[in-house]
Every structure is written in C-alpha cells, then in structure tokens.
Design a protein around this motif. Structure first.
Motif, PDB file in Angstrom:
ATOM      1  N   LYS A 182       0.705  -1.296  -0.116  1.00 38.20           N
ATOM      2  CA  LYS A 182       0.009  -0.057  -0.124  1.00 38.20           C
ATOM      3  C   LYS A 182       0.663   1.123  -0.029  1.00 38.20           C
ATOM      4  CE  LYS A 182      -3.797   1.811   2.764  1.00 38.20           C
ATOM      5  NZ  LYS A 182      -4.625   1.761   4.047  1.00 38.20           N
ATOM      6  N   THR A 183       2.001   1.234   0.544  1.00 38.00           N
ATOM      7  CA  THR A 183       2.823   2.468   0.985  1.00 38.00           C
ATOM      8  C   THR A 183       3.987   2.432  -0.197  1.00 38.00           C
ATOM      9  OG1 THR A 183       3.905   1.578   2.639  1.00 38.00           O
ATOM     10  CG2 THR A 183       1.902   2.777   3.221  1.00 38.00           C
ATOM     11  N   ALA A 184       4.351   1.343  -0.772  1.00 41.51           N
ATOM     12  CA  ALA A 184       5.503   0.906  -1.773  1.00 41.51           C
ATOM     13  C   ALA A 184       6.710   1.279  -0.996  1.00 41.51           C
ATOM     14  CB  ALA A 184       5.474   1.961  -2.940  1.00 41.51           C
ATOM     15  N   THR A 185       6.625   0.705   0.137  1.00 40.16           N
ATOM     16  CA  THR A 185       8.096   1.056   1.069  1.00 40.16           C
ATOM     17  C   THR A 185       8.619  -0.258   1.636  1.00 40.16           C
ATOM     18  OG1 THR A 185       6.818   1.260   3.154  1.00 40.16           O
ATOM     19  CG2 THR A 185       7.481   3.261   1.895  1.00 40.16           C
ATOM     20  N   LYS A 186       9.616  -0.522   2.372  1.00 38.27           N
ATOM     21  CA  LYS A 186      10.398  -1.707   2.797  1.00 38.27           C
ATOM     22  C   LYS A 186      10.302  -1.279   4.229  1.00 38.27           C
ATOM     23  CE  LYS A 186      12.360  -5.818   3.117  1.00 38.27           C
ATOM     24  NZ  LYS A 186      11.405  -7.101   3.041  1.00 38.27           N
ATOM     25  N   ILE A 187       9.646  -2.575   5.062  1.00 40.09           N
ATOM     26  CA  ILE A 187       9.433  -2.030   6.541  1.00 40.09           C
ATOM     27  C   ILE A 187      10.142  -3.203   7.212  1.00 40.09           C
ATOM     28  CG2 ILE A 187       7.812  -1.779   8.545  1.00 40.09           C
ATOM     29  CD1 ILE A 187       5.727  -0.915   6.563  1.00 40.09           C
ATOM     30  N   ILE A 201      11.977   2.229   8.167  1.00 40.25           N
ATOM     31  CA  ILE A 201      11.174   2.151   6.920  1.00 40.25           C
ATOM     32  C   ILE A 201      12.192   2.799   5.699  1.00 40.25           C
ATOM     33  CG2 ILE A 201       9.018   3.181   5.782  1.00 40.25           C
ATOM     34  CD1 ILE A 201       8.101   3.616   8.850  1.00 40.25           C
ATOM     35  N   SER A 202      12.105   2.167   4.701  1.00 48.02           N
ATOM     36  CA  SER A 202      12.793   2.731   3.598  1.00 48.02           C
ATOM     37  C   SER A 202      11.941   2.508   2.293  1.00 48.02           C
ATOM     38  CB  SER A 202      14.038   1.848   3.108  1.00 48.02           C
ATOM     39  OG  SER A 202      13.814   0.626   2.795  1.00 48.02           O
ATOM     40  N   GLY A 203      12.177   3.717   1.797  1.00 51.06           N
ATOM     41  CA  GLY A 203      11.341   4.106   0.491  1.00 51.06           C
ATOM     42  C   GLY A 203      11.392   5.339   0.066  1.00 51.06           C
ATOM     43  N   THR A 204      10.490   6.163  -0.745  1.00 50.49           N
ATOM     44  CA  THR A 204      10.268   7.338  -1.304  1.00 50.49           C
ATOM     45  C   THR A 204       9.826   8.118   0.167  1.00 50.49           C
ATOM     46  OG1 THR A 204       8.383   7.163  -1.928  1.00 50.49           O
ATOM     47  CG2 THR A 204       9.846   6.553  -3.570  1.00 50.49           C
ATOM     48  N   ALA A 211       3.844   5.137   5.499  1.00 48.92           N
ATOM     49  CA  ALA A 211       3.857   4.242   6.386  1.00 48.92           C
ATOM     50  C   ALA A 211       3.933   4.537   7.739  1.00 48.92           C
ATOM     51  CB  ALA A 211       5.347   3.485   5.778  1.00 48.92           C
ATOM     52  N   LYS A 212       4.518   5.389   8.161  1.00 49.59           N
ATOM     53  CA  LYS A 212       4.707   6.145   9.611  1.00 49.59           C
ATOM     54  C   LYS A 212       3.549   6.309  10.004  1.00 49.59           C
ATOM     55  CE  LYS A 212       7.942   9.621  11.859  1.00 49.59           C
ATOM     56  NZ  LYS A 212       8.775  10.570  11.422  1.00 49.59           N
ATOM     57  N   HIS A 213       2.528   6.925   9.148  1.00 49.18           N
ATOM     58  CA  HIS A 213       1.144   7.343   9.645  1.00 49.18           C
ATOM     59  C   HIS A 213       0.603   6.086  10.020  1.00 49.18           C
ATOM     60  CE1 HIS A 213      -3.030   8.916   9.619  1.00 49.18           C
ATOM     61  NE2 HIS A 213      -3.086   7.942   8.611  1.00 49.18           N
ATOM     62  N   VAL A 261      -2.505  12.682  11.353  1.00 52.86           N
ATOM     63  CA  VAL A 261      -3.219  13.174  10.079  1.00 52.86           C
ATOM     64  C   VAL A 261      -2.651  12.408   9.119  1.00 52.86           C
ATOM     65  CG1 VAL A 261      -3.589  15.337   8.736  1.00 52.86           C
ATOM     66  CG2 VAL A 261      -3.021  15.423  11.055  1.00 52.86           C
ATOM     67  N   PRO A 262      -3.515  11.871   8.192  1.00 52.00           N
ATOM     68  CA  PRO A 262      -3.100  11.067   7.026  1.00 52.00           C
ATOM     69  C   PRO A 262      -2.288  11.967   5.941  1.00 52.00           C
ATOM     70  CG  PRO A 262      -5.564  11.086   6.965  1.00 52.00           C
ATOM     71  CD  PRO A 262      -4.807  11.655   8.404  1.00 52.00           C
ATOM     72  N   PRO A 263      -1.401  11.179   5.571  1.00 49.80           N
ATOM     73  CA  PRO A 263      -0.497  12.203   4.454  1.00 49.80           C
ATOM     74  C   PRO A 263      -1.202  12.369   3.207  1.00 49.80           C
ATOM     75  CG  PRO A 263       0.375   9.807   4.688  1.00 49.80           C
ATOM     76  CD  PRO A 263      -0.801   9.850   5.718  1.00 49.80           C
TER      77      PRO A 263
END
Length: 1203
Positions: A182-187, A201-204, A211-213, A261-263
C-alpha cells in the motif's frame, strides 16, 4: 391480440372431401344456403390462435419503460491513479532524454511485468507525473515498481511500544505485506529477541510518511490511552498540519497529545488524536477551530458529466485540463472512473470559475457526441480489425468515430463506439453487418507439413496467388515459419472452403509423390563433367527423368548430388549419373561380403566408424544395404588403390568385431581435440600405430562433443586408452609461462579482434595468451594452459615473430580497373592468396574518375607558394594502381606472381554479325550462361557497329575453354540456320472444302496424327480466305510430300464414298442413338460409315442419311432396318399399355364441370368479415410471397468476387 393461421394437409383434405360430398349431393338433397354456411369451418377452427401469456395475478400493469427506468451504473474494474515524483527524488534527471533512454525502458518493463498502462508527463517544476491505469492489483504492483525503480530511496525510523509490533505484522505477516504494498516501502521490524522498539522504513519520501502514519495509527489503536477520531474533509488537512508539519507539531507540543493526520497520498479524512483525555479534548478543540475558520473560505463542488466523456474533457495527454489548471492552480479537479461526476476542490471563487468552464465543455460535448456499445463474439474481433488495422481504421476515418475493441486478454464481447451521433449509428450498422457475415463463415484447419509450405506459396507468392484467385472468397493463412506449425487455416463460405481444401490436398498429394529424395556420392572433380558443356548433360537427365538434381556449391566440401522426384525416376537418374562417373575415371566398384548382423556395429553411432575409414582412404564411398534386408554385400566405390585399402580396413574391422572386438569411451574437452589429433593427424597416428586401435573423434554434427571412441582388441583399446588418458591428464594440468615479444609486434597478434590469438587457442588446446596493456611498453607476454599446449603455442608465436622480423614490403603495379576482378566475389581470391602465401595484401583507395583536376597554384617567379617542387615523373605508376604486399621476401614475390596471374586478358573471336542476337539470347540469358560456365566476361559490340567480332575477357587459363565453347555455340547456331531453311519448304494441295472436316477428324484426331507422324505443320484456310480449297503443308521437303500423299489418300477414299437416304420411324431414333450417342458411335465404328439423323422441326422427321463405301453403306442400312423393326415392336407394345393405364376419357374434366367454379378455401367468422380489416389478396406477391423469388446476392465480408 394477434394469431397465426395454420392450415395442415390433413385439415385441408378433410375440408375438401366435405366439399366434394356436398357437391355430389346437391342434385338430390339440395341443401339451403344457411345449412351450407353452417357446414363451413370457422376461422378459429381452421387457424387456431397461439396460446396467450398467462395473465398477471396482480392485474394489468403498465409496462415499465426500459429507457426511462433508472439503471444502476456498473462500476468499472479499471482504476486510474496519478503518482508524482518531485525533481529532487527522480532517479533519471536528464531532461534531454525525456521519453527515451533508461527511464522509458524501465516504464515499458513495468507495463510488461504488471499489465498496467503508464503515461508520463513533465510538470512545470520538472517533477514527473505518472498516470497508471488498470486493475487494482496491477496498479498497486506498478506503483511499487515505480517507487523502487524511478524514485530515489530514503529511510526513517518510527518508535512504538514493543508490544504493538505484532499488530503491525498481523496474522502470518499479512498486515505487514499489505502495508508494504500500500505504501510502496520496505518495513523492517526488529526480531522478538531484539530489545529495540525502532521500526525501520525505507522508500520514497511520500511512502515513508504513509507508512509512518499507518504504523502510528496501529499503535494508537492499541494504546490504552484515550483515542479520538475527527472526520475533517481532506482539503482542510494541509491547514491543520501547516508547512512541513509545523502547526501540528506545535499543537502536539502544546497539548501533549499525539495527532496523526493521514498524508496527502492516503485517501482518508479521519484524523486520530491519542493521549490523556484532557490533552485529547484540547487538541480536538484546536483542530475544529482551524477547520471552522477555513471552511468558510474553501469549497468542494461537483459537475455532472457522463463518465464516457471524461477522457474528452481531459483531452489528449491532458491538454484541455492543463489549460484550466494553469489558470486556476489552487483548484484540485478529480475524475472518478465509472462515476458521472467531476469533483472540484479549492477557493470558492476559483472553484466557481472552473465549474463554469467545465460545464461549458460538457454541454458542448453532449450536444455533438454520442456513444453506443455492441456485442460481438471475441473470436471475430481480429477480423473486424483487419490486417494491420485496415478494416477498423477505414471505419474510423469514414464515420469520424473512435472504436474501442477490447484486447484478447479481457475476454469481453463489448465493442464501444464514440463520436458524432450519425457516425456512431453508421459505424454500428457496418460493424454488425460484418459480424453477421462472419458468423456464416467457416474455418477449417488443414494439416500440411511445414516443409511443403514454401513450395505451395511459391516464389514471391505466385503459386498461392493462383489458388487465391481460384477461390477469391477464401482466406488462406499459413503459420509463421518460426512457429514450426503444420496447420494451414482456411476461412470463408462453407462450400468454397471445402472446395479449396480438396484442391490444396490434391496439390500436397502431388508434392508428396514427387518429393522422394536420394543422395549420390560423386567425386568432386567429376561434377563439372556431369553438368556438361552449358549444362547440357544435367539438363538432359533432368528432362528425361522428370527429376530435380541439385549439386553442391563449388566452394563446398560436399560430394553429394541430391536427386528429388518420383522414386522410380530418381533411381534412373542416379544410375545415369554413376555411369558418367564410371566412364570418366579409373573408378572401380567392388562388393565385399560381410555378415549383415555386423553392419550396424561397423557403421557405428551416426556412421562414425565407417566415416573414419572413408576419410582415411581418400574419400571412397562405402554403401551398406538397407537395415533388415538380410543382404551381406557391402559396396565400395572409388579409385582402385583407395578401394583396396578401404576393403582391407573394413574386413579387418569386421574380423575384430566378429572375434575380439572391444570398444571404450573417454572424454576430453573439445578444445583439446585438435591438439590430440595433431597437425595432419600426426599425434593420433602415432597412438594408432603403437597400439593398433582405431580412435574416432566426434564430428561437428555430433551432440556430445567431448566423447572419444576407441575401437579394437581389448589389449589395443586398453593401451590406447591409457596413452590418451595420460595426454588428457597432462592437458588438464594448467601451467603459466611467459615469453618476450617486441611491443612493435603486439599489434599483429591482437589485430582484427584478436583473430591470431583465437586461431592459436583453437589449434593448441585453448591456451590463453595475455599481452600487456597498450602504452606500458612491456615486452612480457603470458601464456596459460596445458603444459604441452603452452610449449607448442610458444613455439608457434616465436615462428610468427621471426616471420614478422623478416618481413618486407613489396609493391605490385596493376591497373586499378582490374582490382575488382583480382579480388573476386567477396574478396575470395585475395583471401586465398593471403592464406596460401602467408602475406598481407593492401589495395589502394579508388581514384574518383568524376573529380575535376585540381587547379594549378599560381606561380610567382617560377615558384609555387615560395617553394620549389620537383617535377613529377610521367612514367611513375599512379598511387591508385599500387598494391602493397607485406611478408617474407620469397612469399611476397610468390604472391606478386599469383596476383599478376589473376589480371584478366582480352581476346577477340570471329563470329558472324547475324548470329550475335542468338548468342546473347532472350534478355541476355544465353551470354550470361556462358559467362557463368567459363568464368569470363563476354562483350558483344553494339548492333550499329555491324562487327563480326566478340571480345572475351578473363583469366588466361579460362580463355581457351571460353573461346572453344563460343565457337561450338556458333557451329550449333549455323547448323540451326541450315535446318530452319530445310524445314521451311512449303507446298499446297487442293481439296474440296466439304472433305476438310473428315480430314481433320473428331477433335482433330486425324490431322494431329498426320502432323506428328510426318513432323510437319498443316494449315487449313480461314473462313474469309479466297482459296477455300487450298491446304498448306510446311516442313522438310520429303516429309511434306509424304504428308500430302497421306491427305490425298484420305481424299481419294472419301471420293469413293456414297450417301443414301433411308426412312426410319422417328419414334426409334432415340433408341438407335443411345445415351450420349453411345449407340450411334458403335454402329459408325463397326460399319465405318457416317450417320446423319434429322434435326427437330425437319420437314421429314423419319429421314436418315448413311454415308460410306457402297458395300459398307448397304450393310449399315440392313442393320438399321433390323433395329427399327425390333425397337418399333417395343414402342407399339408400350403405347398399348399406356392406353389401358389412362383414366376414362374426360372423367377428371367432367368432375370439374360438375363441381362448377371453385370458390377456394372458405371459412366463417374471419377477421376481415367482422371488422374493418381487408381480406388478403391471393394474387398479391406481398401478402403471399413466392418461394421461388430470386434472392439478392450478399456481398462477402472478404470483398467482392474477382473473375
């Protein structure tokens, strides 16, 4: 209510019999008109109506209007999302290569991998906007790929209590996987035994925020402190967070609560506040205050627009939308797939202006655009599109519409048409007509071996074009050659497809019959003799045996001549070719008796053993009988000495096989084989001589290239195997050695992409040679490989260096115009000289013949530009004529001689001018054939010169043969001229025109026999010719006279004939003539007479004419009269029988008169008698259409018929 009148045969017969009974009783009973009417059936009895639908229990209801009822729109499964990659986060920032280079390749790869569709555009801030369309899972996968491959990566950590980690992971890690996708990241979550509570968390940058949110949200839900959720429209979130999250940070610091707050990229309106109750309440109050302040100055609105118009509103590549957003950048415009509305968000004033602009565009599009959808079976889609889109493009251009045909992977049958309303309807009609026609078509698959496909298609498609012209309505599709498929598809009308299939199967059957092939081994030196002068021998064999004979190319090492055709014809051609070889040379053929059970072991796997004997014995040919035939005889053919040698080896090998044969196999790398064999087979011969075993190496065609076979007695095989294993072991023992080579010679070894080094590696067991880098000036060269290979390669390199040190340069002057001839086709002759003499040859640049001479520089006081130049020697050779040769002196001199021997020489041959055109041949075919055969150039002077000379240019050793061949051709032509003069003798014979048909005979049989027998041409006069009695005969004088005598004999015989008329009853004519004239032909052949029966309408239908010799005419007349008497008796008997079979005279007519005029089929209470309806008109073709009416021919979907 409507009903259908049905009249059965039974009811009609019943009613008719009733009418007849009534009529028969009319005279006696005389029923009244009322009784007669009551007897008639009612309309409902004769034509019972079809049953009506059952009435609705709810009573009569008004039918709902299908067009006015609201249809719930189906939401499309295709979604569109736009991703933005800021300039600072782009991986590929080269603005000059937008749409090209690595970035484009990555996008194409993502599309192939995920199945989603990507469109890239460049924003004003040089950021990258990517619009992704497709199924939801495809879009999500594409998004993850975009983030990882087009966007730079960052990393961050978020700390949540350790006990909350398991909720982030979820059951079986599903929650974590969903979150990453969903967030296109690596957790990365720390292991349970790791005390750290930091989640990495790594990604854009955008993905990190999402992802943080989400992680903090999961943690907050699990937190036992107070949680408050506030729904605030997404457009107000930036006012709550502030720039760089400054406001929300201050708020959290002031209240002590955590505000999540959602991004922007997460489509959620819920803001989650966690913390102590008082802190949460204070934070909620602050958030609501910000919202209320901003809500009064911010608007969310929507414009109603059909979803199918959205792409027209957006415009090509978003051009229309870009114009609006550039004017009003603060307004956010959102299109949702499948919904008939456009959402606008932004400042109230700006939103109102944008809304007005979009409403104008929507109104305009609705007024001039329409769409429709039609259902067509997906199997017809590609036929509607046509080859290269020709059909669908024509419809698009003709009707000014866009047509969307779903791709094959969608398995959808809906085709969507959009555009001008009238054009949409016309396109719909045309597409449905095409689809309807295709449903009546038939597809048939023919199984035809792929090897026949090229032959059926023919050169440039000529043969298949004939088939397509014969069956224009049938489409014939051949598979792509790369598919290796045997299926040929036919499509078209059923009957035409069947006819075409039978026709093609007949073609294939003929090809199969004529495709028998056999190979004949003929020694290479005799191929030219088998071809013959000008191809005469091979042409004669081909024509007389009706076979195709293919010889190997001159530069090929193959000796096999391949014969193709019918089996019997191929055998005849092979025997004739072998007979030519036997006559030409000291070739002998012997037969050796070897038990058939040993044949397979002597041949070896894929012929390895027998091939090794054939190669060792100078290429003799050994032929074993067919397997399973039980024949013991083996044929050996070749030169006498070699045949004897091969016989001894074959018998020795057979004896070994029969008594004490033993075979062993060992393996060695293919690169070692050349070294093991040695130069000229020296190494392997030593092993053979010392052990007595035969050693067979794999050929290039063998699959296993490492397998070496040893054959012989057990002891010999063991010794040979031991020696070979030692050699191979030593080759596997890799060593490294060095040698010194002057740097000036390094270039020679590495030139031409290291060709010399590759040759060394091939010859010496794959030894690796490394030269120092350019510019180091080192002379140290390293060799790595098997010890023996390294030593041998080192020795060879020293020989090469020695040659280079002794190298000289020699100039060879040959006029430039001969250079191309010396080089030969593709430089083959020069390459041969280079190999034979081990030299380097360099040709000069070509001199430009068109270039004007350079202007002489202006001289002052006898000087040019102040410098004194030496005069140019006029006798010095031109630079363009000098060929430079490098190598050892003696080799260079030999190469110069070889080059000069290739310089063409010109001679002239006396040939009468009138024969020139025959020597040239049709379109130059004759002269080209001679030039190819003798490898020379033949030049014929222009016709206006009236010259009797022909010039031959070529190598000196070819000129004599060419001159001899040309003079031989002249003799043939002169003989032909004399023969033509003799054949042109002409004479005429006078014959009465009435005899001409008899001389010609039935279907020209008699005259054809005379022409063939006497080899003459016989010409009869044309219809409008003055001399109708003149027949012209052309040919050799004696043959023409013989033909004339033959015609005169026929005429004399005809003049002796008489004609007699007899009377034969016309009723027996048909019996005498017989089916298709079979009876009359039999009589004419038996009695040698001609019979003429009267035509229909003749004054005397009984008159028959008999023509022939007097005695034969009398016999024929007697036979005919006998037949008449016999057949007439049958005719009279048959007529008497027919008289008894007829009904009483006039009975049927009398019954009709008794019945009176027919009233037809009458019914009571018909609709047209009770209401205003009109009775059907029996004579009307509209009310009662004829079944025999001609049907208009339908046009084929594959185009009009071609005749």
């Amino acid at each position: 209510m409507s009903s259908v009148a049905v009249l059965t045969q039974e009811s009609f017969n019943e009613h008719r019999s009733g009418l007849l009974q009534e009529q028969s009783g009319a005279a006696g009973a005389g029923p009244s008109a009322g009784e007669e009417e009551d007897a008639l059936p009612t309309y409902k009895d004769a034509f019972p109506p079809l049953p009506e639908k059952a009435a609705s229990p709810e009573g009569t209801q008004e039918t709902a209007n299908a067009w006015t009822s609201k249809i719930r729109p189906l939401k499309s499964s295709v979604i569109t999302q736009v991703f933005h990659v800021p300039l600072e986060e782009r991986k590929y920032k080269d603005l000059n290569q937008f749409g090209e280079g690595d970035q484009a390749k990555v996008c194409v790869d993502i599309m192939h991998k995920t199945g989603a569709h990507l469109e890239l555009s460049l924003a004003k801030d040089q950021g990258l906007s990517i619009m992704v369309s497709g199924k939801l899972d495809a879009v999500m996968k594409a998004r993850k790929e975009i983030v990882s491959r087009l966007q730079t990566q960052a990393s961050a950590t978020v700390a949540i209590p350790k006990e909350h980690h398991r909720f982030v992971i979820g059951k079986n890690g599903e929650k974590l996987q969903e979150l990453e996708l969903k967030t296109a990241t690596k957790i990365q979550i720390p292991r349970p035994d790791d005390p750290s509570n930091q989640i990495k968390i790594s990604g854009t940058k955008e993905g990190l925020e999402k992802a943080k949110h989400e992680i903090l949200l999961i943690s907050a839900e699990q937190d036992k402190r107070a949680v408050e959720r506030v729904n605030i429209d997404k457009v107000y979130h930036p006012f709550i967070t502030g720039a760089y999250n400054k406001l929300v940070g201050e708020m959290m610091q002031e209240t002590g609560a955590r505000v999540n707050v959602p991004p922007p990229s997460v489509n959620k309106t819920e803001i989650v506040i966690t913390g102590e109750k008082e802190q949460v309440a204070l934070a909620v109050t602050m958030i609501k205050k910000i919202y209320e302040d901003k809500a009064n100055s911010y608007t969310v609105s929507s414009v109603t627009a059909p979803s199918w118009l959205h792409r027209f509103i957006i415009g090509k590549k978003g051009q229309n939308l870009a114009k609006i957003t550039q004017q009003m950048p603060k307004v956010h415009i959102e299109f949702t797939e499948g919904e008939d509305k456009i959402t606008l968000e932004g400042p109230t004033k700006d939103v109102q202006m944008v809304q007005g602009q979009i409403e104008v565009i929507v109104t305009d599009l609705i007024s001039r655009m329409d769409y429709t959808e039609i259902s067509v079976d997906p199997k017809f889609h590609r036929h509607l599109i046509g080859k290269g889109g020709v059909n669908i493009n024509r419809i698009k251009e003709l009707h000014k519409v866009t047509v969307r045909i779903p791709p094959d992977n969608e398995k959808s049958n809906l085709i969507r048409i959009e555009g001008d309303p009238q054009g949409v309807q016309e396109a719909k009609k045309e597409l449905l007509e095409l689809a309807s026609r295709m449903e009546n078509e038939r597809t048939k698959d023919l199984i035809i071996e792929q090897r026949f496909h090229r032959a059926i298609i023919g050169q440039k498609g000529e043969k298949i074009k004939e088939v397509r012209d014969k069956f224009p309505e049938v489409i014939i599709n051949f598979p792509d050659p790369a598919q290796k498929s045997d299926i040929v598809q036919l499509r078209g009308p059923r009957n035409e497809v069947e006819k075409c299939a039978k026709f093609m199967q007949k073609i294939v059957a003929e090809m199969v019959e004529n495709s028998f092939s056999l190979s004949v081994p003929i020694f290479k030196q005799f191929h030219r003799n088998i071809i013959g002068k000008g191809g005469s021998n091979i042409k004669k064999i081909r024509e007389e045996t009706t076979t195709r004979i293919d010889l190997p190319a001159e530069n090929s090492n193959s000796e096999m001549i391949v014969i193709t055709g019918k089996k019997a014809n191929c055998e005849v051609a092979r025997n004739r070719i072998l007979a030519i070889q036997k006559e030409l040379a000291n070739i002998t053929e012997i037969e050796v008796s070897i038990p058939s059970k040993l044949h397979n072991s002597l041949i070896g796997s894929k012929g390895r053993f027998v091939r090794s004997i054939m190669e060792e014995c100078g290429g003799v040919h050994i032929h074993f009988p067919t397997e399973g035939s039980g024949i013991d005889k083996v044929t050996i053919r070749g030169p006498v000495e070699e045949v004897e040698k091969a016989k001894q080896q074959l018998l020795a090998l057979a004896e070994e096989k029969q008594t004490k044969s033993h075979t062993a196999e060992l393996r060695a790398k293919p690169e070692y084989h050349k070294f093991l064999i040695g130069k000229g087979g020296g190494n392997i011969r030593k092993v053979r001589d010392s052990t007595g075993a035969r050693i067979i190496f794999p050929t290039a065609d063998d699959k296993d290239q490492e397998l070496i076979t040893v054959v012989g007695t057990e002891e010999a095989v063991r010794d040979a195997q031991k020696e070979l294993e030692e050699l191979i072991k030593s080759l596997d023992n890799v060593v490294e050695d060095t040698m010194n080579v002057d740097p000036k010679y390094h270039r020679y070894f590495v030139a031409r992409r290291g060709q010399v080094l590759r040759d060394l590696a091939d010859e010496y067991g794959g030894v690796m040679v490394s030269f120092p880098r350019t510019g180091t000036q080192s002379d140290k060269v390293t060799l790595k490989g098997a010890k023996e290979c390294v030593e041998a390669a080192k020795k060879r390199m020293l020989e090469i260096v020695e040659d280079l040190e002794a190298q000289v340069t020699v100039e060879c002057v040959i006029t430039q115009k001969f250079h191309r001839s010396i080089m030969g086709p593709k430089g083959s002759r020069i390459q041969q000289i280079t190999r034979d003499h081990n030299v380097q040859i360099k040709f000069p640049e070509r001199e430009d013949q068109q270039a004007p001479p350079a202007e002489a520089p202006i001289q002052e006081n006898g000087e040019a530009n102040g410098e004194v130049k030496e005069p140019v020697d006029p006798n010095a050779p031109k630079r363009c004529d000098v060929i430079v040769i490098s190598g050892r002196k003696e080799r260079c001199e030999a190469a110069v001689e070889a080059l000069k021997a290739l310089v063409p020489v010109t001679i002239d041959v006396e040939v009468p001018f009138e024969l020139h055109r025959y020597i040239i041949g049709q379109k130059g075919s004759g002269i080209r054939k001679m030039m190819d055969e003798f490898e020379v150039n033949i030049q014929v002077p222009a016709p206006e010169q009236q010259s009797d000379k022909i010039f031959i240019t070529g190598l000196a050793n070819h000129l004599d043969r060419a001159k001899e061949g040309l003079l031989e051709r002249v003799k043939e032509l002169q003989a032909d001229q004399e023969d033509r003069a003799l054949r042109s003798f002409k004479l005429t014979i006078t014959v009465d025109p009435k005899y001409h048909p008899k001389i010609i005979g039935r279907k020209g049989a008699i005259i054809t026999t005379i022409r063939t027998e006497h080899d003459v041409n016989i010409q009869f006069p044309e219809k409008n010719d003055e001399n109708q009695d003149q027949i012209t005969i052309t040919g050799y004088e004696h043959k023409a006279i013989a033909a004339r005598d033959a015609i005169q004999a026929i005429v004399d015989e005809l003049e002796e004939m008489i004609s007699e008329d007899i009377t034969l009853d016309s009723r027996v004519h048909a019996r005498i003539i017989g089916a298709r004239g079979k009876g009359i032909r039999k009589i004419m052949d038996e009695f040698k007479v001609d019979l003429r029966f009267p035509q229909s309408g003749a004054s005397d239908p009984n008159l028959v004419t008999v023509t022939g010799r007097p005695e034969l005419v009398d016999e024929a007349i007697d036979h005919l009269l006998n037949l008449e008497e016999e057949y007439l008796a049958d005719v009279v008997e048959n007529e008497a029988k027919m008289a008894y079979m007829r009904p009483p005279g006039g009975s049927a007519a009398a019954m009709d008169e008794q019945r009176g005029p027919s009233k037809g089929f009458v019914v009571r209470e018909a609709p047209w008698t009770t209401g205003n309806e009109k009775a059907p008109d029996m004579s009307s073709s509209e009310d009662f259409p004829s079944f025999g009416a001609p049907v208009a021919t339908k046009t084929s979907p594959w185009g009009p018929k071609r005749f």
